[in-house]
Enzyme design. Structure first.
Site, PDB file in Angstrom:
ATOM      1  N   GLY A  61      48.017   8.283  71.279  1.00 39.75           N
ATOM      2  CA  GLY A  61      49.332   8.883  71.087  1.00 39.75           C
ATOM      3  C   GLY A  61      50.283   7.996  70.304  1.00 39.75           C
ATOM      4  O   GLY A  61      51.024   8.462  69.437  1.00 39.75           O
ATOM      5  N   HIS A  62      50.266   6.703  70.581  1.00 33.23           N
ATOM      6  CA  HIS A  62      51.160   5.785  69.874  1.00 33.23           C
ATOM      7  C   HIS A  62      50.760   5.645  68.410  1.00 33.23           C
ATOM      8  O   HIS A  62      51.612   5.424  67.547  1.00 33.23           O
ATOM      9  CB  HIS A  62      51.162   4.420  70.556  1.00 33.23           C
ATOM     10  CG  HIS A  62      51.989   4.377  71.798  1.00 33.23           C
ATOM     11  ND1 HIS A  62      53.356   4.322  71.775  1.00 33.23           N
ATOM     12  CD2 HIS A  62      51.652   4.428  73.110  1.00 33.23           C
ATOM     13  CE1 HIS A  62      53.831   4.303  73.011  1.00 33.23           C
ATOM     14  NE2 HIS A  62      52.810   4.383  73.836  1.00 33.23           N
TER      15      HIS A  62
END
Length: 528
Positions: free
Chosen positions: A92-93
């Site tokens: 996600g990051h």
């Protein structure tokens, strides 16, 4: 390589320790869960918001060079400067960074085409990632003429571009005219101006060395008396130009590397610096190991900050005071790491934090929030006289399931019980691999439920800590086994396949106390 079998703890810590540690502390990588679990599974149900199978939009990264095992060495060898992002498609990051990284690549290409901005899928080219000690995603590495170093800048396009320009351009700009001084320093929060005796020699080398070590500060220098006169500088002196905490600060003493470096490090940060993404790298790149964190609600800001500002000047250069507004979204990972609950800080919750040997150590504060009390506490923090704090959830009222819940407060009583062989899983609620393991681990608990000498237990590693686990837990899930008669030797790491069969086999082979698993009773028609 453990990287691909679990969610690495260092990746979670990175968002905290760079964003307030770093260890952290650490990015919370939301791994995909391979199954959904219901209320009966004792694990939080998988939240689809934690992981998105497809990126919302395909980012235009035409100026980002795609690296593989085949071309990595060639690119690094030929380009004088290369910034490499090691990423995972499911991270996600990494997805959050993607548009910023793409924009930075385009801007840097326009600035200087010899600088390469690249990325490598570490899940495909694992050997390359392992070669450069990649432990979490995204990890950025900087290569200068083939020599690798850590990227310690921010994660916005502007931050990346500014960091690369500082690394590839001169550490300090020469100012020859008064008009240029304003051009180079306009809109900058902190600027160091030095009046040098010449553009070579020991003094110049010392100055440039300090400038090169402080990428978060703008450095300019001059050998022109008219420029120096703007701030009344004498030859071989310097001044820090800033608008906060009383304004400009002149260098006292000679312009020597050690003293000048200490001067810059001591004065470049505000006495009380707000925690946010922009400031995280300034806090943890300051070289000051001790921090006092002030958790407060925005409504109580003035009361909290006025006390902190009265204390902070006494510890300039020794301790950084960081204000954390618990009402803002970007501090949530920090609250989780320190065990602070938003809405329950009245008016402030103070925590001490020290980075030592690349590990973050927390220290609880329990006194009244007064200038005198905070001064006394900070003196002990800086001197290393405080007892470390390890967080714990409350002891559960009900704890009779097949898998025993352990919290920080019960760790010793359960795990270090010399009459029990204990298997302990340390997990994170958001970890996909942990959720994958959950039904298997629950079945394991059921299998050993009637074995008096064996305990199958689990602990939320994001909400509970124990000093013995500081260097043991490297990722989630971590499964440990504590033989009953060898607690003092520390745990055995349970590695290999995490199937019901293999986990049960591991217990059988390593348990100190002999046992027999009761045979299953067959249900009769009357029991149905």
């Amino acid at each position: 390589m453990a990287l691909f079998g679990l969610t690495t703890l260092s990746s979670w810590k990175h968002s905290v320790l760079l964003a307030l540690l770093s260890l952290l502390i650490l990015h919370k990588a939301a791994l995909p869960a391979l199954a959904q679990y219901g209320e009966d599974d004792d694990y939080p149900a998988f939240d689809e918001d934690d992981y998105d199978d497809e990126a919302d939009d395909a980012e235009d990264d035409k100026d980002v060079i795609i690296l593989t095992e085949d071309n990595f060495a060639t690119v690094i060898e030929k380009a004088p400067f290369v910034l490499v992002e090691f990423y995972a498609p499911w991270c996600g990051h990494c997805k959050q960074l993607a548009p910023e990284y793409a924009q930075a690549a385009t801007e840097i290409k326009e600035y200087d085409e010899t600088i390469v901005i690249a990325k490598l899928d570490a899940t495909v080219h694992g050997e390359v990632a392992q070669q450069f000690d990649v432990e979490g995603y995204p990890t950025l590495k900087w290569f200068k003429n083939g020599e690798v170093s850590e990227y310690d800048g921010g994660r916005t396009a502007a931050d990346i571009v500014a960091w690369v320009k500082r690394k590839t351009g001169p550490a300090s700009r020469l100012v020859e005219f008064v008009a240029d001084l304003e051009k180079y320093t306009k809109d900058e929060e902190v600027v160091v101006l030095a009046y040098l005796s010449g553009l070579e020699g020991a003094e110049f080398d010392a100055y440039m060395a300090v400038a090169g070590d402080n990428a978060d500060v703008v450095f300019v220098h001059t050998v022109t008396a008219e420029v120096a006169a703007v701030h009344a500088l004498k030859v071989s002196s310097a001044i820090m130009l800033k608008e906060f905490d009383g304004g400009n600060v002149p260098l006292e003493g000679a312009l020597e590397e050690e003293a000048f470096g200490a001067f810059v490090g001591k004065n470049k940060l505000p006495l009380v610096i707000p925690f946010n993404e922009k400031n995280a790298d300034r806090i943890f790149g300051s070289g000051i190991a001790s921090q006092v964190l002030l958790f407060y609600s925005g409504d109580d800001a003035e009361e909290v900050l006025s006390t902190a500002r009265a204390v902070a000047p006494q510890f300039t250069g020794e301790c950084i005071f960081v204000s954390v507004d618990t009402d803002t979204e970007e501090v949530q990972s920090v609250l989780e790491y320190f065990g602070v609950e938003a809405g329950k800080v009245e008016p402030v919750q103070l925590m001490g934090f020290v980075v030592k040997d690349e590990e973050g150590i927390k220290y609880e504060y329990t006194d009244e929030y007064t200038v005198e009390a905070v001064v006394a506490y900070t003196k002990k923090l800086v001197a290393g006289e405080l007892t470390p704090y390890f967080k714990s959830e409350d002891i559960p009222e009900k704890n009779d399931g097949p898998v025993l819940t352990v919290v920080g407060k019960t760790f010793d009583a359960v795990v270090n019980d010399a009459t029990k062989d204990v298997m302990l899983e340390i997990y994170a609620p958001w970890c996909g691999h942990c959720k994958q393991l959950a039904p298997i681990y629950k079945k394991l608990g059921k299998r050993f439920k009637d074995v008096e000498s064996v305990v199958i237990a689990q602990m939320d590693g994001t909400a509970n800590e124990h000093p013995s686990l500081t260097t043991v837990v490297e990722g989630f899930p971590t499964v440990l086994f504590y033989p009953a008669q060898h607690k003092e030797d520390g745990p055995l790491k349970v590695e290999g396949e995490r199937t019901l069969k293999e986990l049960a086999k591991f217990i059988k082979e390593n348990a100190d106390i002999p046992y027999e698993i009761p045979s299953k009773k067959k249900e009769t028609k009357d029991e149905l």
